[in-house]
Design a protein around this motif. Structure first.
Motif, short mmCIF file in Angstrom:
data_model
loop_
_atom_site.label_atom_id
_atom_site.label_comp_id
_atom_site.label_asym_id
_atom_site.label_seq_id
_atom_site.Cartn_x
_atom_site.Cartn_y
_atom_site.Cartn_z
N LYS A 42 8.09 -2.20 -2.27
CA LYS A 42 7.21 -2.33 -3.44
C LYS A 42 7.13 -3.79 -3.88
N ASP A 43 8.26 -4.45 -3.96
CA ASP A 43 8.28 -5.87 -4.37
C ASP A 43 7.42 -6.72 -3.42
N LEU A 44 7.54 -6.48 -2.13
CA LEU A 44 6.78 -7.26 -1.15
C LEU A 44 5.29 -6.92 -1.16
N LEU A 45 4.96 -5.65 -1.18
CA LEU A 45 3.57 -5.23 -1.04
C LEU A 45 2.77 -5.38 -2.32
N ASP A 46 3.43 -5.29 -3.48
CA ASP A 46 2.72 -5.49 -4.75
C ASP A 46 2.19 -6.92 -4.85
N LYS A 47 2.92 -7.86 -4.26
CA LYS A 47 2.48 -9.26 -4.27
C LYS A 47 1.21 -9.45 -3.44
N LYS A 48 1.03 -8.60 -2.45
CA LYS A 48 -0.15 -8.70 -1.57
C LYS A 48 -1.35 -7.95 -2.14
N ASN A 49 -1.14 -7.29 -3.29
CA ASN A 49 -2.22 -6.63 -4.03
C ASN A 49 -2.99 -5.63 -3.17
N LYS A 50 -2.28 -4.82 -2.42
CA LYS A 50 -2.90 -3.81 -1.58
C LYS A 50 -3.14 -2.54 -2.41
N LYS A 51 -4.26 -1.87 -2.15
CA LYS A 51 -4.62 -0.67 -2.89
C LYS A 51 -4.20 0.58 -2.14
N ASN A 52 -4.07 1.66 -2.89
CA ASN A 52 -3.77 2.99 -2.36
C ASN A 52 -2.41 3.05 -1.67
N SER A 61 6.48 12.80 -10.45
CA SER A 61 6.74 14.02 -9.69
C SER A 61 6.19 13.90 -8.27
N LYS A 62 6.82 14.63 -7.38
CA LYS A 62 6.38 14.65 -5.99
C LYS A 62 4.94 15.14 -5.90
N GLN A 63 4.58 16.15 -6.70
CA GLN A 63 3.22 16.70 -6.68
C GLN A 63 2.19 15.66 -7.10
N ASN A 64 2.49 14.88 -8.15
CA ASN A 64 1.55 13.83 -8.60
C ASN A 64 1.39 12.74 -7.54
N LEU A 65 2.48 12.37 -6.92
CA LEU A 65 2.40 11.37 -5.85
C LEU A 65 1.54 11.87 -4.69
N SER A 73 -8.40 8.24 2.00
CA SER A 73 -8.21 8.48 3.44
C SER A 73 -7.34 7.42 4.12
N ASP A 74 -7.04 6.32 3.38
CA ASP A 74 -6.21 5.26 3.96
C ASP A 74 -4.93 5.03 3.16
N SER A 75 -4.46 6.06 2.46
CA SER A 75 -3.28 5.93 1.61
C SER A 75 -2.02 5.67 2.41
N VAL A 76 -1.09 5.00 1.74
CA VAL A 76 0.25 4.82 2.27
C VAL A 76 1.21 5.33 1.21
N LEU A 77 2.14 6.17 1.62
CA LEU A 77 3.11 6.74 0.69
C LEU A 77 4.52 6.46 1.20
N PHE A 78 5.33 5.87 0.33
CA PHE A 78 6.73 5.62 0.62
C PHE A 78 7.55 6.70 -0.08
N GLY A 79 8.34 7.44 0.70
CA GLY A 79 9.15 8.51 0.12
C GLY A 79 10.55 8.49 0.67
N THR A 80 11.42 9.14 -0.08
CA THR A 80 12.80 9.27 0.36
C THR A 80 13.14 10.76 0.46
N ASN A 81 14.36 11.14 0.23
CA ASN A 81 14.90 12.47 0.55
C ASN A 81 13.94 13.65 0.43
N THR A 82 13.27 13.81 -0.70
CA THR A 82 12.44 15.01 -0.90
C THR A 82 11.20 15.02 -0.01
N PHE A 83 10.85 13.92 0.60
CA PHE A 83 9.69 13.89 1.49
C PHE A 83 10.06 14.11 2.96
#
Length: 178
Positions: A42-52, A61-65, A73-83
């Motif tokens: 998040k720290d690295l990618l927020d600086k690059k101002n990438k969307k989605n 919540s997992k559901q909202n994410l 259609s080009d989303s990137v999702l970073f998840g841990t244990n529950t994903f």
């Protein structure tokens, strides 16, 4: 010779993720093993101002994410244990899966320590008889997010160099579905 949790390793992987996002433009799930890893991305990618790009945290919540992730259609999702399990992303809901690190249990956990002691008491090898099989099971569950049915297809990238440089890496690779 950097570790998987080092900032340089995460930087390299974040560049690969941006490249995939720009060139392939498909929904991508990055499975991490800790919030620390997610926060580094998040720290690295927020600086690059990438969307989605969406990040699991302790207050969304997992559901909202998933709802946000599925909105593009080009989303990137970073998840841990529950994903790693329990989410259904068939067809084009997930086409690229990146597994940052082999999902070994935390050896400092009291439960894991107790199981290691138990295997030692039985004169068994805790790493090969308990930790490796558990890691393989969780890895298969993670890969299962990508392939949900016979019609699904996608790309799975495992960035953990231990898959190649450690003796147990070949054993893990051989246990994975084709």
């Amino acid at each position: 010779n950097e570790t998987i949790d080092s900032i340089n390793f995460v930087k390299k992987i974040s560049e690969i993720i941006i490249d995939i996002k720009q060139k392939i433009k498909k929904r991508t799930l990055i499975l991490c093993t800790s919030y620390k890893q997610i926060n580094l991305f998040k720290d690295l990618l927020d600086k690059k101002n990438k969307k989605n790009i969406f990040y699991q945290n302790n207050y969304t919540s997992k559901q909202n994410l998933l709802k946000k992730y599925l909105s593009y259609s080009d989303s990137v999702l970073f998840g841990t244990n529950t994903f790693w399990e329990g989410i259904d992303l068939p067809n084009d809901y997930l086409e690229v899966l990146i597994i940052l690190k082999l999902p070994f249990s935390n050896p400092n956990s009291p439960i894991v320590n107790a199981k290691i002691d138990y295997y030692n008491m039985k004169n068994l090898e805790p790493f090969y008889d308990y930790q490796i099989p558990e890691t393989i099971l969780k890895l298969k569950q993670g890969i299962g997010r990508l392939i949900r049915n016979d019609n699904d297809a996608g790309v799975c990238i495992i960035t953990d160099p231990r898959m190649i440089i450690k003796n147990y890496g070949r054993f893990i690779i051989d246990s994975l579905p084709v």
